[in-house]
Scaffold this motif. Structure first.
Motif, mmCIF file in Angstrom:
data_model
loop_
_atom_site.group_PDB
_atom_site.id
_atom_site.type_symbol
_atom_site.label_atom_id
_atom_site.label_comp_id
_atom_site.label_asym_id
_atom_site.label_seq_id
_atom_site.Cartn_x
_atom_site.Cartn_y
_atom_site.Cartn_z
ATOM 1 N N ARG A 72 -6.807 3.432 -0.943
ATOM 2 C CA ARG A 72 -6.573 4.806 -0.513
ATOM 3 C C ARG A 72 -6.920 4.985 0.966
ATOM 4 O O ARG A 72 -6.211 5.677 1.708
ATOM 5 N N ARG A 110 -4.233 3.392 3.163
ATOM 6 C CA ARG A 110 -3.049 4.259 3.169
ATOM 7 C C ARG A 110 -3.265 5.421 4.153
ATOM 8 O O ARG A 110 -2.384 5.761 4.942
ATOM 9 N N THR A 111 -4.464 5.994 4.136
ATOM 10 C CA THR A 111 -4.789 7.102 5.036
ATOM 11 C C THR A 111 -4.772 6.665 6.494
ATOM 12 O O THR A 111 -4.360 7.425 7.385
ATOM 13 N N ASP A 159 0.910 0.157 5.634
ATOM 14 C CA ASP A 159 1.951 0.090 4.601
ATOM 15 C C ASP A 159 1.762 -1.117 3.698
ATOM 16 O O ASP A 159 2.180 -1.124 2.539
ATOM 17 N N VAL A 218 0.837 -1.198 0.000
ATOM 18 C CA VAL A 218 0.000 0.000 0.000
ATOM 19 C C VAL A 218 0.873 1.248 0.000
ATOM 20 O O VAL A 218 0.554 2.242 -0.651
ATOM 21 N N ASN A 219 1.971 1.187 0.715
ATOM 22 C CA ASN A 219 2.951 2.269 0.705
ATOM 23 C C ASN A 219 3.508 2.405 -0.723
ATOM 24 O O ASN A 219 3.933 1.421 -1.328
ATOM 25 N N ASP A 220 3.479 3.602 -1.243
ATOM 26 C CA ASP A 220 3.903 3.832 -2.635
ATOM 27 C C ASP A 220 5.342 3.428 -2.905
ATOM 28 O O ASP A 220 5.713 3.158 -4.049
#
Length: 311
Positions: A225, A228-229, A233, A138-140
């Protein structure tokens, strides 16, 4: 009607299962007191292959199918063999119990049933649990094939009431109100990272927060999204219930995620756009998870072996 098994019945099942397992281990004294439980995640069943395969009196291996243990449920997920493997790891011949294939809430099992093996491991005298899983990044900055040492988690079903410690507390194992601020043992995390460096493993290792979602669907774009918020991660469908119950039993925990796919968080193509991108761009699949796990498994096995050899 409650979905919970009555306490006395549940405790009897735990003790019955541990007694059955112990009877199969007793002919092999070196295995009769396993010290570490390893839970093998999707595509990571090969971790059991690092157990000594000499299969002689000095390095025996004992395999027990879940179906042969009273109270154990059967794993139904591809890549999960559904057996316990007992053997020795490393030059120090550390006796371990491997769960090759775990049980999941999404399979229709209750948390009492999916965490049942953890209680059994405690009954067998195990004090350390090593949990592995395949997870979506999830962490970019996370890429498929990289590793994430879990330092914390978000138990999303638990926040909504589906918690593995829901129901009467099992007083003989742990407290009613369990603190989880130290769920992931710092010294074990540090040891894993040190061993990876000693072995010159170049695969990138992150440290982050695992977000537990019940599954079995992969997350929607909006859910990625949201996760992530909320601080996730990596996201997956396991691990956290096992960790919570292990900590309730007073066991030390190390947990590792293999990032097998990147969560797709971009908004879907707009119907108002004249040339939208393909809708399936970046979609996750279980086949992709198993493929990525297979590619990284050798590194994971090497580091796990070196880490456990020091315990």
């Amino acid at each position: 009607m409650s979905d919970l098994i009555p306490v006395e019945q549940y405790l009897h099942s735990i003790h019955n299962a541990s007694s059955t397992i112990q009877s199969k281990l007793d002919p092999h004294p070196i295995l009769s007191r396993p010290r570490i439980l390893i839970i093998c995640g999707s595509g990571l069943g090969g971790i059991a292959d690092i157990l000594s395969k000499d299969n002689d009196s000095d390095s025996p291996i004992v395999e027990i199918k879940y179906s042969d243990i009273p109270g154990f449920k059967t794993s139904t997920v591809p890549g999960h063999a559904g057996k316990l493997v007992f053997g020795l790891i490393g030059d120090n011949k550390v006796p371990v119990m491997c769960m090759v294939g775990r049980l999941h809430f999404y399979e229709g099992y209750t948390f009492q049933e999916t965490t049942f093996p953890i209680r059994v491991a405690k009954d067998l005298g195990i004090g350390v649990v090593v949990v592995t899983n395949a997870a979506g990044g999830v962490n970019d900055s996370y890429k498929p094939g990289e590793l994430m040492v879990i330092e914390d988690h978000v138990n999303f079903p638990g926040l909504a009431g589906w918690h593995p410690l829901r129901g009467p507390n099992l007083e003989e194992y742990g407290p009613r109100f369990l603190p989880l601020s130290d769920a992931y043992d710092h010294s074990l995390r540090k040891l894993f990272v040190e061993k990876a460096k000693e072995l010159n493993v170049i695969r990138k290792i992150h440290e982050g927060t695992y977000f537990f979602a019940a599954g079995p669907t992969f997350e929607s774009r909006a859910e990625v999204r949201a996760i992530r918020t909320l601080g996730g991660d990596a996201v997956g469908m396991s691990t956290v219930p096992e960790v919570i119950v292990a900590r309730h039993c007073g066991m030390r925990v190390f947990a590792l995620s293999l990032i097998t796919n990147a969560g797709v968080g971009a908004k879907p193509p707009s119907a108002l756009h004249p040339n939208p991108v393909a809708l399936d761009d970046g979609m996750a699949s279980h086949a992709e998870v198993l493929e990525a796990a297979d590619e990284a498994s050798k590194d994971v096995e090497k580091i796990i072996e070196a880490t456990i050899n020091q315990l």
